[in-house]
Motif scaffolding. Structure first.
Motif, PDB file in Angstrom:
ATOM      1  N   PRO A  59       0.814  -1.209   0.000  1.00 23.91           N
ATOM      2  CA  PRO A  59       0.000   0.000   0.000  1.00 23.91           C
ATOM      3  C   PRO A  59       0.855   1.270   0.000  1.00 23.91           C
ATOM      4  O   PRO A  59       0.343   2.370  -0.183  1.00 23.91           O
ATOM      5  N   GLU A  60       2.173   1.114   0.207  1.00 24.63           N
ATOM      6  CA  GLU A  60       3.106   2.240   0.161  1.00 24.63           C
ATOM      7  C   GLU A  60       4.285   1.871  -0.743  1.00 24.63           C
ATOM      8  O   GLU A  60       4.594   0.694  -0.933  1.00 24.63           O
ATOM      9  N   HIS A  61       4.950   2.897  -1.306  1.00 18.92           N
ATOM     10  CA  HIS A  61       6.160   2.625  -2.079  1.00 18.92           C
ATOM     11  C   HIS A  61       7.182   1.938  -1.182  1.00 18.92           C
ATOM     12  O   HIS A  61       7.287   2.241   0.012  1.00 18.92           O
ATOM     13  N   ALA A  62       7.956   1.024  -1.764  1.00 19.80           N
ATOM     14  CA  ALA A  62       8.971   0.306  -0.995  1.00 19.80           C
ATOM     15  C   ALA A  62      10.322   0.417  -1.690  1.00 19.80           C
ATOM     16  O   ALA A  62      10.443   0.177  -2.889  1.00 19.80           O
ATOM     17  N   LEU A  63      11.325   0.804  -0.926  1.00 21.76           N
ATOM     18  CA  LEU A  63      12.705   0.863  -1.403  1.00 21.76           C
ATOM     19  C   LEU A  63      13.473  -0.210  -0.656  1.00 21.76           C
ATOM     20  O   LEU A  63      13.493  -0.218   0.585  1.00 21.76           O
ATOM     21  N   GLY A  64      14.083  -1.149  -1.385  1.00 21.37           N
ATOM     22  CA  GLY A  64      14.730  -2.258  -0.702  1.00 21.37           C
ATOM     23  C   GLY A  64      16.062  -2.643  -1.289  1.00 21.37           C
ATOM     24  O   GLY A  64      16.351  -2.374  -2.459  1.00 21.37           O
ATOM     25  N   ILE A  65      16.884  -3.272  -0.457  1.00 18.51           N
ATOM     26  CA  ILE A  65      18.176  -3.808  -0.900  1.00 18.51           C
ATOM     27  C   ILE A  65      18.243  -5.281  -0.515  1.00 18.51           C
ATOM     28  O   ILE A  65      17.826  -5.679   0.568  1.00 18.51           O
ATOM     29  N   MET A  66      18.744  -6.103  -1.434  1.00 20.80           N
ATOM     30  CA  MET A  66      18.950  -7.525  -1.184  1.00 20.80           C
ATOM     31  C   MET A  66      20.329  -7.688  -0.561  1.00 20.80           C
ATOM     32  O   MET A  66      21.349  -7.424  -1.205  1.00 20.80           O
TER      33      MET A  66
END
Length: 272
Positions: free
Chosen positions: A28-35
Motif C-alpha cells: 500500500p506504500e512505495h517500498a525501497l529495498g536492498i537484497m
C-alpha cells in the motif's frame, strides 16, 4: 523459517533460511529495498525483475507482484532491508519543498537502482541497527526516510512523478482487471481496494458481472489455466500451482481432481 525485525514502523529487516520462498501481495506504500544476500525474482504483468545480493529496487505502491526468493549460491540466507515511503511522509516532504501536484504515473512499477552508490551507502548506514534495533529511534527513522526521498530525487528521471503522484485507485473496469490479474493470490479485500471499491461494492459488482462469487470464480479460473498449462504446455503440476495462484501443492491437487475428475499428476503423465 522467515524472521522479521521492525527496525522502525516503516523500516523492516527480513531473513529466511528456506531454500525457496514464494509470496504474492501488493504494497500500500512505495517500498525501497536492498537484497543483502540470496536472490529474488519479482513477477508482474509488466515483466520480471531479478535482484541479486547488493541489488536495490524501488517498488510502486498498489501494484500486484509475485516474489520468488532463493538462497544464495553458497547457501547464504535470503535477507533484505525494506524502507516504506508512506504517503504521510511524502505529503509532508512535498509541502516543505514546494512540490506541486503531479500527473498520474505511467511508468514501470519496479525501478532498478542497483548501480546507485549513494543508495548503497544509505542502506549500509542501516545495517548496524539489525543487531541493535532499539537504537533506531522514531526521529532517526524520520530523518532516514527524508534522506531516502532526497537521494531518490537526485537520480532525476521520472522519480518525482513516481513518488508524488498521490492518486488513489479509482473505480476501474472490474471484468478486465480480474481477467488480467486472477493469478495473484491476494485477499478479495485487496482486489476490492485495487479496483477502487469497498468490499461490499466489489462483491456486488463481481456477482453481477461474473454470475458467481469472487472466491468460486478465482479458483475455477486458476484451475482452468493450470489444466491448460499441464495439457497444452507440458508443464508439471509442481511448476504450475504457484504460477496460477495456489499456496500449496496438496490443496491444488485436491481442487484440480474435484473439478476435472483426475489428479494433475495423472494428466501430466498422459502428456509425456
Amino acid at each position: 523459517m522467515e524472521n522479521f525485525i521492525n527496525l522502525q514502523h516503516n523500516i523492516v529487516y527480513s531473513c529466511s533460511d528456506q531454500n525457496i520462498m514464494s509470496t504474492e501481495h501488493y504494497f500500500p506504500e512505495h517500498a525501497l529495498g536492498i537484497m543483502l544476500s540470496g536472490d529474488a525474482q519479482y513477477y508482474t504483468n509488466e515483466g520480471t525483475f531479478v535482484m541479486k545480493a547488493g541489488g536495490i529496487c524501488l517498488m510502486r505502491r498498489n501494484h500486484l507482484f509475485r516474489k520468488m526468493k532463493t538462497l544464495g549460491e553458497n547457501g547464504d540466507p535470503i535477507a533484505l532491508i525494506s524502507l516504506f515511503l508512506d504517503q504521510k511522509a511524502l505529503h509532508e516532504y512535498a509541502r516543505e519543498h514546494h512540490i506541486f501536484k503531479q500527473d498520474a504515473y505511467q511508468g514501470l512499477p519496479m525501478i532498478n537502482l542497483s548501480g546507485n552508490v549513494f543508495l548503497k551507502a544509505f542502506f549500509n548506514s542501516l545495517t548496524p541497527y539489525i543487531d541493535h534495533p532499539g537504537k533506531l529511534s522514531a526521529k532517526l527513522a524520520e530523518l532516514k526516510t527524508s534522506e531516502a526521498i532526497e537521494l531518490l530525487l537526485q537520480t532525476g528521471g521520472i522519480l518525482n512523478n513516481f513518488l508524488f503522484d498521490f492518486q488513489e485507485p479509482h473505480k476501474i473496469d472490474l471484468e478486465a482487471y480480474m481477467n488480467h490479474n486472477y493469478k495473484f493470490n491476494i485477499p478479495v479485500s485487496s482486489f476490492a481496494k485495487l479496483t477502487g471499491r469497498s468490499l461490499s461494492t466489489f462483491k456486488r459488482d463481481f456477482t453481477r458481472i461474473f454470475g458467481t462469487t469472487p472466491e468460486k470464480w478465482l479458483q475455477h479460473k486458476r484451475l482452468e489455466q493450470a489444466h491448460y498449462l499441464i495439457s497444452k504446455k507440458n508443464q508439471r503440476p509442481s511448476e504450475v500451482y504457484l504460477e496460477v495462484g495456489f499456496e500449496n501443492l496438496s490443496h491444488f491437487s485436491f481442487a484440480f481432481k474435484k473439478l476435472f475428475g483426475q489428479a494433475p499428476t495423472k494428466l501430466a503423465a498422459q502428456q509425456w
